[in-house]
Every structure is written in structure tokens, then in C-alpha cells.
Design a protein around this motif. Structure first.
Motif, PDB file in Angstrom:
ATOM      1  N   VAL A   1       0.836  -1.203   0.000  1.00  0.00           N
ATOM      2  CA  VAL A   1       0.000   0.000   0.000  1.00  0.00           C
ATOM      3  C   VAL A   1       0.875   1.260   0.000  1.00  0.00           C
ATOM      4  O   VAL A   1       0.708   2.152  -0.838  1.00  0.00           O
TER       5      VAL A   1
ATOM      6  N   ASN B   1       5.803  -4.187   6.800  1.00  0.00           N
ATOM      7  CA  ASN B   1       4.637  -3.324   6.994  1.00  0.00           C
ATOM      8  C   ASN B   1       3.530  -4.055   7.718  1.00  0.00           C
ATOM      9  O   ASN B   1       2.761  -3.472   8.461  1.00  0.00           O
ATOM     10  N   TYR B   2       3.448  -5.351   7.445  1.00  0.00           N
ATOM     11  CA  TYR B   2       2.327  -6.121   7.970  1.00  0.00           C
ATOM     12  C   TYR B   2       2.534  -6.510   9.430  1.00  0.00           C
ATOM     13  O   TYR B   2       3.647  -6.672   9.897  1.00  0.00           O
ATOM     14  N   LEU B   3       1.423  -6.686  10.108  1.00  0.00           N
ATOM     15  CA  LEU B   3       1.456  -6.934  11.555  1.00  0.00           C
ATOM     16  C   LEU B   3       2.171  -8.237  11.933  1.00  0.00           C
ATOM     17  O   LEU B   3       3.058  -8.224  12.790  1.00  0.00           O
TER      18      LEU B   3
ATOM     19  N   ILE C   1       2.077  -0.357  18.035  1.00  0.00           N
ATOM     20  CA  ILE C   1       0.662  -0.581  17.731  1.00  0.00           C
ATOM     21  C   ILE C   1       0.078   0.744  17.265  1.00  0.00           C
ATOM     22  O   ILE C   1       0.040   1.724  18.018  1.00  0.00           O
TER      23      ILE C   1
ATOM     24  N   ALA D   1      -7.229  -1.433  16.149  1.00  0.00           N
ATOM     25  CA  ALA D   1      -7.979  -1.705  14.912  1.00  0.00           C
ATOM     26  C   ALA D   1      -8.284  -3.200  14.745  1.00  0.00           C
ATOM     27  O   ALA D   1      -7.530  -4.060  15.219  1.00  0.00           O
TER      28      ALA D   1
ATOM     29  N   VAL E   1      -5.795  -5.637  17.052  1.00  0.00           N
ATOM     30  CA  VAL E   1      -4.333  -5.781  17.119  1.00  0.00           C
ATOM     31  C   VAL E   1      -3.945  -6.280  18.513  1.00  0.00           C
ATOM     32  O   VAL E   1      -3.101  -7.177  18.660  1.00  0.00           O
TER      33      VAL E   1
ATOM     34  N   ARG F   1      -1.822   4.839  12.009  1.00  0.00           N
ATOM     35  CA  ARG F   1      -1.073   4.866  10.752  1.00  0.00           C
ATOM     36  C   ARG F   1      -1.975   5.478   9.685  1.00  0.00           C
ATOM     37  O   ARG F   1      -3.140   5.103   9.570  1.00  0.00           O
TER      38      ARG F   1
END
Ligand code: UFG
Length: 341
Positions: A87, A199-201, A218, A230, A271, A294
Motif C-alpha cells: 500500500v 509493513n504487515y502486523l 501498535i 484496529a 491488534v 497509521r
């Protein structure tokens, strides 16, 4: 249905799908230009499935290169994954994203037309819903203007496929809208590969666990959710891979020209709930800090998966704990060198 072409078949979702396709007895041909994957994944797939898979290292945007694949193989269906997917990066590399994501789809459709390949499974994303007004989202929820170039490419690709299919007599397509794929194959031999800071959790957390990152940030703790963080519909990548096998059966049997299907679990986790699950599985705390939201993130999204359950006769089988355990196994294999990429 005998032979399936998988574009981007060495990528994260692609490689897991290839394994499930082989397991279900299908012949697989992979095309990948290694722009966001590694050749080593091909060996890992062979190790899991004990079968050699035909592989072409080429860029499908270049039609004359891609042509060879159709000349040399009798393809019955295409599962089209090959695309850029970040993204943030898509806002920096606008033209690259449009050229690659739209161009690759145009190549796929052109070759399907030319070689009379009738079945297409397209990897779309829940990103097309933006922040939905009502939750959970079903397939009729409105598609909203995307906030990123990446998201716009998914909306545009869906539209291009619809226009193409509506003009054709024989071709059919399924648009699969993925929610948040996470985790890894139970063997620990394939999983998500990240370069640089993830980038991803999930990869961020697993890298924090194995000491590559100091702490998880977070993003946002003031959302309108039970704990303020989120909410997403995380789906085990192996469940998602299996949804593709089911989609091939469906597309073969169904009379519908085009079907759009959400692929998620139907359950949202925050999260913080994800972090707590990691802590439970590891039996130790995760180093984290609550920071600002973010940019571009949505507050919450999760799916209605009735259509997938009914039409595909498919249901996600893995729970959050399975997702966490498999992600940790993969990261452990990477960090101790059991898997070298
Ligand atoms: N998050 C953190 N810290 C991190 C990384 C993520 O708190 O270091 C949070 C995010 O803010 C978000 C959640 O974890 O709330 C999940 O974030 P991911 O980046 O893992 O996934 P996204 O939901 O942002 O991304 C998904 C898909 C994309 C798609 C995007 C569009 O994976 O393909 O939704 O919204 F484009």
C-alpha cells in the motif's frame, strides 16, 4: 480440469496455493519473475509436495515472453496472483504499480482469449470496500474509492475482468476478495518473506519475537473498537489457499459467468487480541508501544463468508492460535537457518 497456471506462484499466497493444488491432484505451471519472491521457494514446494513443478521465470507483462507458457502447456485455468501489493510503496511508485498490476492482468486476459482458456481466478482484496459503513461486509457492500494506488489497481482490475467476461461467450471468472492472510504452511517450509522493515502486523511481531525488531508499534489505540485498537479478519494462508482449489471446482461446475466472493473467517480480531495470542502461545510478553494511528488505516473490517461457505463448500478451519503458531514456526526456521532463502 487438469492443468492450472499460477502467476506469482512463488509468492506468499501463490506458493501455499500451489501446494494445495498439487495435493488435490492438479498439474501446476508456475510463472513468477521473482520480483518479490525467491527461487528457493520452488525447492521448498517440491520438498513439501514431493513433486517437481514446471516453472517459468519471466515477466508476464511482456506478452511475447508470456506466450511461451501457453504455447508449451495446455492450460485449463489461470489463478492470477502476480501483482505488486504494498500500500505505502504504491503511493511512491504510481506508474510502476499501474503498469505492473493492470498490465499483467491485460496479458493474462489476452492470452486466455488467444488460447481459449476459459477459467480465471483473480486475487482481489477487501481493500475495495474501504471503511465500510456497516459491518460485517458482504459482497454487495459498496466498493469505495481507494485511498491507495494499490487499492485502485484492485478495483480497476475487477472492472476490467467484468467488462472482458461480459463480452465473451466462453470465459468465466471468480473474483476472490481476500481479507488479511497470515501464518504459514504447517511444515514451516514456506511462509511470508519480507525485505526490510515489515509493513504487515504478523511478520513485524514474529521478527520482534526473534530479536530482529526492538518493539512493535501498535498503530492507534483510540479507535471505536472494544480495546481501541484496529480490527481485521485474519485468515490462515492455508485456508485461503484451499479456497482456490474449491474455486476451481466451482468455476468448472457453475453456469455463472462471474462471481465475487469474500474469503475471510467472518471473525474480527483487534491488534491487541493478536498480541495477546502471541503472548499466550509464547508464554512471555511482547515488547510493544501504543503509538498514533497509521495514515490510511481503516478502523475495522471483517467479512460475511456465507457465499464462500455455500458456493465453494469451503470454510476457514484454522483459528487465531493456529495462525500465530505457524507464523512463529516459519520465523523460527528462518532465524535458525533451517530454511535458507
Ligand atoms: N499494525 C500495527 N503495527 C504494525 C503493523 C500493523 O499496529 O507494525 C496494525 C495496523 O495498523 C492494522 C493491523 O495491524 O490495524 C493490520 O495491519 P497490516 O498492515 O498487517 O494489514 P492491513 O489491514 O493494513 O492490510 C490489509 C491487506 C492489504 C490491503 C489493506 C487495505 O493485507 O493487502 O488491508 O486496507 F491492501
Amino acid at each position: 480440469m487438469k492443468t492450472v497456471l499460477v502467476t506469482g506462484g512463488l509468492g506468499y499466497i501463490g506458493s501455499h496455493t500451489v501446494v494445495e493444488l498439487i495435493e488435490s491432484g492438479l498439474e501446476v505451471v508456475i510463472v513468477d519473475n521473482l520480483s518479490n519472491s525467491r527461487l528457493r521457494i520452488l525447492d521448498q514446494i517440491t520438498q513439501i509436495s514431493e513433486k517437481k513443478v514446471k516453472f517459468y521465470n519471466l515477466n508476464i507483462v511482456i506478452k511475447k515472453d508470456f506466450d511461451l507458457v501457453f504455447k508449451e502447456n495446455e492450460i485449463d485455468a489461470v489463478i492470477h496472483f502476480a501483482a505488486y501489493k504494498s500500500v505505502g510503496e504504491s503511493m511512491q511508485k504510481v506508474l510502476e504499480y499501474y503498469e505492473n498490476n493492470i498490465g499483467s492482468l491485460i496479458s493474462v486476459l489476452s492470452k486466455m482469449e488467444e488460447y481459449k482458456v476459459n477459467n480465471l481466478i483473480f486475487s482481489s482484496s477487501c481493500t475495495v470496500y474501504g471503511q465500510p459503513e456497516t459491518l460485517p461486509v458482504n459482497e454487495d457492500s459498496p466498493v469505495q474509492e481507494a485511498e491507495s494506488v494499490y487499492g485502485t489497481t484492485k478495483i480497476m482490475c475487477e472492472k476490467i475482468i467484468k467488462d472482458f467476461i461480459n463480452q465473451k461467450h466462453t470465459q468465466k471468472a471468480m473474483l476472490l476478495r481476500y481479507f488479511n492472510p497470515v501464518g504459514a504452511h504447517e511444515s514451516g517450509l514456506i511462509g511470508e518473506i519480507t525485505t526490510g522493515v515489515p509493513n504487515y502486523l504478523f511478520p513485524f511481531i514474529t521478527q520482534t519475537v526473534f530479536g530482529q525488531r526492538e518493539e512493535l508499534k501498535i498503530f492507534g489505540s483510540d479507535y471505536n473498537t472494544p480495546d481501541g485498537t484496529a480490527v481485521r479478519d485474519y485468515i490462515h494462508v492455508v485456508d485461503l489457499a484451499k479456497a482456490h482449489v474449491s474455486s476451481l471446482k466451482r468455476i468448472e461446475e457453475s453456469n455463472s459467468k462471474i462471481e465475487t466472493i469474500n474469503v475471510g473467517t467472518g471473525k474480527g480480531y483487534s491488534v491487541m487480541e493478536v498480541v495477546k495470542m502471541f503472548e499466550k502461545v509464547l508464554d512471555k510478553p511482547i515488547n510493544y508501544k501504543l503509538v498514533d494511528r497509521r495514515e490510511g488505516d481503516i478502523e475495522k473490517i471483517y467479512a460475511v463468508c456465507d457465499k464462500a461457505n455455500e458456493l465453494l463448500k469451503w470454510k476457514a478451519e484454522h483459528n487465531l492460535e493456529d495462525m500465530v503458531r505457524s507464523a512463529l514456526k516459519w520465523e523460527n526456521n528462518l532465524s535458525n537457518g533451517d530454511v535458507k532463502l
